[in-house]
Each structure stands twice: as structure tokens, then as C-alpha cells.
Design a protein around this motif. Structure first.
Motif, short mmCIF file in Angstrom:
data_model
loop_
_atom_site.label_atom_id
_atom_site.label_comp_id
_atom_site.label_asym_id
_atom_site.label_seq_id
_atom_site.Cartn_x
_atom_site.Cartn_y
_atom_site.Cartn_z
N ASP A 33 -6.77 -10.14 -1.47
CA ASP A 33 -8.31 -10.20 -1.25
C ASP A 33 -8.18 -11.75 -2.13
O ASP A 33 -7.37 -12.34 -3.39
CB ASP A 33 -8.76 -9.02 -1.14
N THR A 34 -10.04 -12.85 -1.40
CA THR A 34 -9.84 -13.82 -2.16
C THR A 34 -10.51 -13.37 -3.94
O THR A 34 -10.93 -14.51 -4.64
CB THR A 34 -11.75 -14.22 -2.41
N GLU A 35 -9.92 -12.32 -4.57
CA GLU A 35 -10.67 -11.81 -6.34
C GLU A 35 -9.36 -11.83 -6.60
O GLU A 35 -9.85 -10.98 -7.37
CB GLU A 35 -11.63 -10.61 -5.87
N GLY A 36 -8.42 -12.02 -5.76
CA GLY A 36 -7.11 -11.85 -6.39
C GLY A 36 -6.02 -10.53 -7.00
O GLY A 36 -5.53 -10.42 -6.89
N ARG A 37 -6.55 -9.28 -5.73
CA ARG A 37 -6.58 -8.15 -6.25
C ARG A 37 -5.08 -7.88 -4.81
O ARG A 37 -5.70 -8.75 -3.86
CB ARG A 37 -7.69 -7.04 -5.31
N ARG A 38 -4.04 -7.35 -5.32
CA ARG A 38 -3.09 -7.33 -4.32
C ARG A 38 -3.28 -5.91 -3.60
O ARG A 38 -3.51 -4.47 -4.86
CB ARG A 38 -1.67 -7.10 -4.83
N TYR A 39 -2.93 -5.34 -2.41
CA TYR A 39 -3.35 -4.27 -1.54
C TYR A 39 -1.66 -4.13 -1.21
O TYR A 39 -0.62 -5.13 -0.65
CB TYR A 39 -3.55 -4.80 0.10
N LEU A 40 -0.85 -2.78 -1.12
CA LEU A 40 0.49 -2.38 -0.17
C LEU A 40 -0.13 -2.24 0.99
O LEU A 40 -1.13 -1.84 1.57
CB LEU A 40 1.36 -1.55 -0.44
N ASP A 41 0.72 -2.85 2.14
CA ASP A 41 -0.04 -3.09 3.30
C ASP A 41 1.14 -2.29 4.69
O ASP A 41 2.02 -3.06 4.83
CB ASP A 41 -0.38 -4.65 4.30
N LEU A 42 0.74 -0.89 4.79
CA LEU A 42 2.13 -0.32 5.43
C LEU A 42 0.95 -0.29 7.17
O LEU A 42 0.96 0.61 7.44
CB LEU A 42 1.57 1.18 4.85
N THR A 363 -3.69 1.19 5.45
CA THR A 363 -3.75 2.49 5.89
C THR A 363 -4.29 2.29 7.70
O THR A 363 -5.22 1.69 7.92
CB THR A 363 -3.46 3.99 6.08
N LEU A 364 -4.30 3.05 8.48
CA LEU A 364 -4.25 2.97 9.75
C LEU A 364 -4.41 4.51 9.89
O LEU A 364 -5.01 4.84 9.37
CB LEU A 364 -4.44 2.61 11.13
N LEU A 365 -6.09 4.13 10.89
CA LEU A 365 -6.23 5.45 11.55
C LEU A 365 -5.42 5.51 13.03
O LEU A 365 -5.65 4.88 13.92
CB LEU A 365 -8.06 5.52 11.86
N ALA A 366 -5.54 6.80 13.99
CA ALA A 366 -5.21 6.51 15.03
C ALA A 366 -6.19 8.45 15.62
O ALA A 366 -5.71 9.39 16.00
CB ALA A 366 -3.65 7.21 15.47
N GLY A 367 -7.09 7.69 15.82
CA GLY A 367 -8.20 8.82 15.70
C GLY A 367 -9.37 9.12 15.19
O GLY A 367 -8.39 8.70 13.84
N SER A 368 -9.34 10.84 15.74
CA SER A 368 -10.54 11.01 13.52
C SER A 368 -10.00 12.01 13.08
O SER A 368 -9.86 12.25 11.15
CB SER A 368 -12.26 11.98 14.14
#
Ligand SMILES: Cc1ncc(COP(=O)(O)O)c(C=O)c1O
Length: 401
Positions: A33-42, A363-368
Motif C-alpha cells: 500500500d501507499t504506506e509501504g505495508r506488504r500484504y499476502l494476497d490470496l 481474503t474474500l467472502l462468499a456470502g456471510s
């Protein structure tokens, strides 16, 4: 110009509520992100970036193609569109392709084609489209009305007619409803947005047999399951049936917008010049990337690894989920995975997703009630293991609330 996440809420129509960060760049399975934080994207851009972010091969193809030809419209034929159509024909046996820019548009075209073919082969009484509860087929008014989720289609005035919704995987309900009035049946072989729910093989056999008996077209929406996501090029290959019309999008050009409808010649011939069209559909840039993606995932061993890594990840997620009593089941195929929250935490998937985000796991959602994961198809095992470590931290926080 210095922009922040807060500007999103000021500048954009409020259709989405993106996570609390502003993405600057991404590579492989990581995002910064713009603050330089790294995320693992699944999430893979919701099952789109099948080869990860900014893969070297895709970047090379884009640069080369962009310097040669980007777009000419469909009043001219171009080499790359034909190359992609020829590859798809070779890989699936479907003789005819129609290119669009998204999954919605692919389904819209497929549904229009089915209606037109039925009208020309029979008469206008053959207009019923059967679709299923919890399905998702996109957001144009026809596609969204066909899908079985009223919350997305209500509130926009009169809906297109002759659409019947039935419970998914219910053989008896299907037998009762289908008739000579039915022109098409549309389904996802694994419902994605609806909760990672697989079509039952016996249900599919009945659907195929009765579509044949009543001369109705069977449309498989493989917008999410297609292009290797479930461990075979298309998910129908893992079922006992083959559809008449196949739609795809998402992963086909690894992040460049594209969609496609495939079918047999005798059905395709009901689209004549003027009956349907798209300005951008089949543009050379998207199709060049599509060719690269298909060449990559059709390489020997690639899809087998998707299956084995997916099985490993599902088994480990289930172990973790059970250790903390949070997941009752981890389901899916290949790299399309649904972690089903236990009864005690039912409808709390969004809270778990937020805690994953806190630990920089996307992560993602698939419904609630289902946390969905769609890692890049070529993700390394070490990154899946990192995902498990981050998930464990999120589960600890989740159960400690
Ligand atoms: C099965 C299915 N069909 C259609 C769509 C719509 O695709 P798009 O958002 O590219 O229009 C989606 C998107 O999530 C999908 O999962």
C-alpha cells in the motif's frame, strides 16, 4: 497529487467498501500500500490474476503487443483474436468464440444467443431460462435477473421475464419444472459467490439428459471456475457432462479485461451480423495476453500442481479451523477454496476477513458464512504456508474476541 483511502469515499460512487488501505503496487502474491505495508494476497483480484500480480511473462507480452497493435474494433479481423479463438477451439472442441470484456457480458451474450436460437428453431413460446438459487452471473439487468439472488436484482423496476429459479442440486424440483418451453439452463459447476458449492454429478447428469430431451441449451458459467482455477482447464472436465455453451472471463487474460463465449457452430450461427456486438471485445492486447495465459497453464504438470497445492491448502486450513473450532468444513476444488464457518460463528465471515486483514492477509467472502480464498494458480507452497501462519493469528484473535 497526494491521495488517501479517505478520498475514495469522496470521489467514487459508493458501490464498494474497500479495505482500509490504498494499493500502490503488487508483484507475485504480494501487494503493497501507499504506506509501504506488504500484504499476502490470496484474492488474486477475485480469481483473476491467475499467474500472480505483474508476472514477468505477461508484462513482456503486454509491452510487445502494445507496441504492435492494441485495438482495431471488430470491423477488422486481427491476428491475436484468431490465435486465441484457435487455441480455445483446440483445447475445448468448441468451434466458435465470441469475445467480450467481462464475465457479465459473456453471460449476457450466452443468454441472448440461447433465446435467439430457440426462437429461430421453434417459436417465441420457447423462452424460459432456468437458473439456480445462490447463483451469480453478473450485473447487467438480464444477467443479474437470471442469477438467483434477489438482493442484487431487486429495486431496479420491472425485470426481464420468463426466468425460473430453482434450488441448486435439487433433482426433483428440476424434473418438475423443465419442459419444452425451456430454452436454456444456466449454472456454475462450482457456485463461487454463492458459497463454493459444487454441482452434484447426479444432478448434472439429470440436467444434461433433460436439456437434451426438451431441446434446451445447457450453459455453464465458468467465469470463476474456468481457466485452471479448479485444477483442470475448465471445471466441466471434472463433471460427467459437457455444456452446449461455455462462458469464461476473470483469469483468461490475467488481469486485462476479457470474456468469452464458446459454443458449437450450429448454435453460434443464430448470431448474425448485427444481432450482437462489442466495441472492445476481442481486442488484440487482451487476446495476446489470453494466448500467453493458455499456453502457460496448458503446459504439462501445471494444472496437476494446482490440484495438489489446493488439496494441501484445504487440508491444512481444515486442521487450523478445527483447532480453533471456527471452520466446520473447507471445501472447493483446486485454488477455489471456501472455509465454512461453524454454526457458532455463522454469518461472521466478514469479521474474520477483517482480522486476516489486520495480519496483512487478504481474503474474500462468499456470502456471510464462508471465507473464500483464491490464490494465484502458480503460488509457491512456502507462500501457502505463510498464509496458514497469518490465518492462525487471525483465528486466535477471532476466538479471543
Ligand atoms: C460465476 C460468475 N459469473 C459472472 C460473474 C461476473 O463477472 P464480471 O464481474 O467480470 O462481470 C462473476 C463475477 O464474480 C462470477 O463469479
Amino acid at each position: 497529487m497526494k491521495l488517501t483511502r479517505a478520498d475514495y469515499d469522496r470521489l467514487m460512487m459508493p458501490c464498494y467498501v474497500p479495505m482500509d488501505m490504498l494499493v500502490k503496487r503488487a508483484h507475485g502474491c504480494y501487494m503493497w500500500d501507499t504506506e509501504g505495508r506488504r500484504y499476502l494476497d490470496l484474492t488474486s483480484g477475485i480469481a483473476v490474476n491467475c499467474l500472480g500480480h505483474t508476472p514477468e511473462g505477461v508484462v513482456k507480452v503486454i509491452k510487445k503487443q502494445a507496441s504492435e497493435l492494441i485495438h482495431v474494433s471488430n470491423i477488422f479481423a486481427n491476428v491475436k483474436t484468431l490465435e486465441l479463438a484457435a487455441k480455445l477451439e483446440k483445447l475445448t472442441g468448441f468451434e466458435r468464440a465470441f469475445f467480450v470484456n467481462s464475465g457479465t457480458e459473456a453471460n449476457e451474450a450466452a443468454l441472448k444467443l440461447a433465446r435467439r436460437a430457440a426462437l429461430e428453431n421453434y417459436d417465441e413460446s420457447k423462452d424460459e431460462i432456468i437458473a439456480f438459487s445462490h447463483s451469480f452471473h453478473g450485473r447487467t439487468f438480464f444477467a443479474v435477473s437470471v442469477a438467483g439472488q434477489d438482493k442484487y436484482s431487486d429495486g431496479f423496476g420491472p425485470k426481464p421475464g420468463a426466468i425460473t429459479h430453482l434450488p441448486f442440486n435439487d433433482v426433483e424440483a428440476f424434473k418438475k419444472q423443465i419442459s419444452d418451453r425451456t430454452c436454456a439452463v444456466i449454472l456454475e459447476p462450482v457456485q463461487g459467490e454463492g458459497g463454493i458449492i459444487q454441482a452434484d454429478p447426479e444432478f448434472l447428469k439429470t440436467v444434461r439428459a433433460l436439456c437434451d430431451e426438451h431441446h434446451a441449451y445447457l450453459i455453464f458459467d465458468e467465469v470463476q471456475t474456468g481457466v485452471g482455477r479448479t485444477g483442470t482447464l475448465f471445471c466441466y472436465e471434472q463433471t460427467p457432462v459437457k455444456p452446449d455453451i461455455l462462458t469464461m472471463a476473470k483469469g483468461l487474460a490475467s488481469g486485462i479485461p476479457i470474456g468469452c463465449v464458446l459454443t458449437r457452430t450450429e448454435i453460434a450461427m443464430h448470431f448474425k451480423p448485427g444481432t450482437h456486438g462489442s466495441t472492445f471485445g476481442g481486442n488484440a492486447l487482451a487476446c495476446a495476453v489470453g494466448c500467453y495465459v493458455l499456453d502457460t497453464i496448458a503446459k504439462p504438470g501445471f494444472l496437476e500442481k494446482v490440484t495438489s497445492k489446493g488439496a494441501f491448502f484445504r487440508a491444512e486450513l481444515l486442521k487450523l479451523g478445527q483447532k480453533y473450532g471456527v471452520f466446520s468444513e473447507v471445501r472447493g476444488k483446486g485454488m477455489l477454496i471456501g472455509c465454512v464457518l461453524a454454526e457458532k460463528y455463522k454469518d461472521q465471515a466478514a469479521q474474520l476477513q477483517k482480522l486476516c486483514f489486520k495480519h496483512r492477509l487478504l481474503t474474500l467472502l462468499a456470502g456471510s458464512g464462508v471465507l473464500r480464498l483464491a490464490p494465484p494458480l502458480n503460488i509457491k507452497k512456502e507462500h501457502l504456508k505463510e498464509g496458514l501462519e497469518l490465518m492462525e493469528k487471525a483465528l486466535q484473535d477471532f476466538t479471543a474476541r
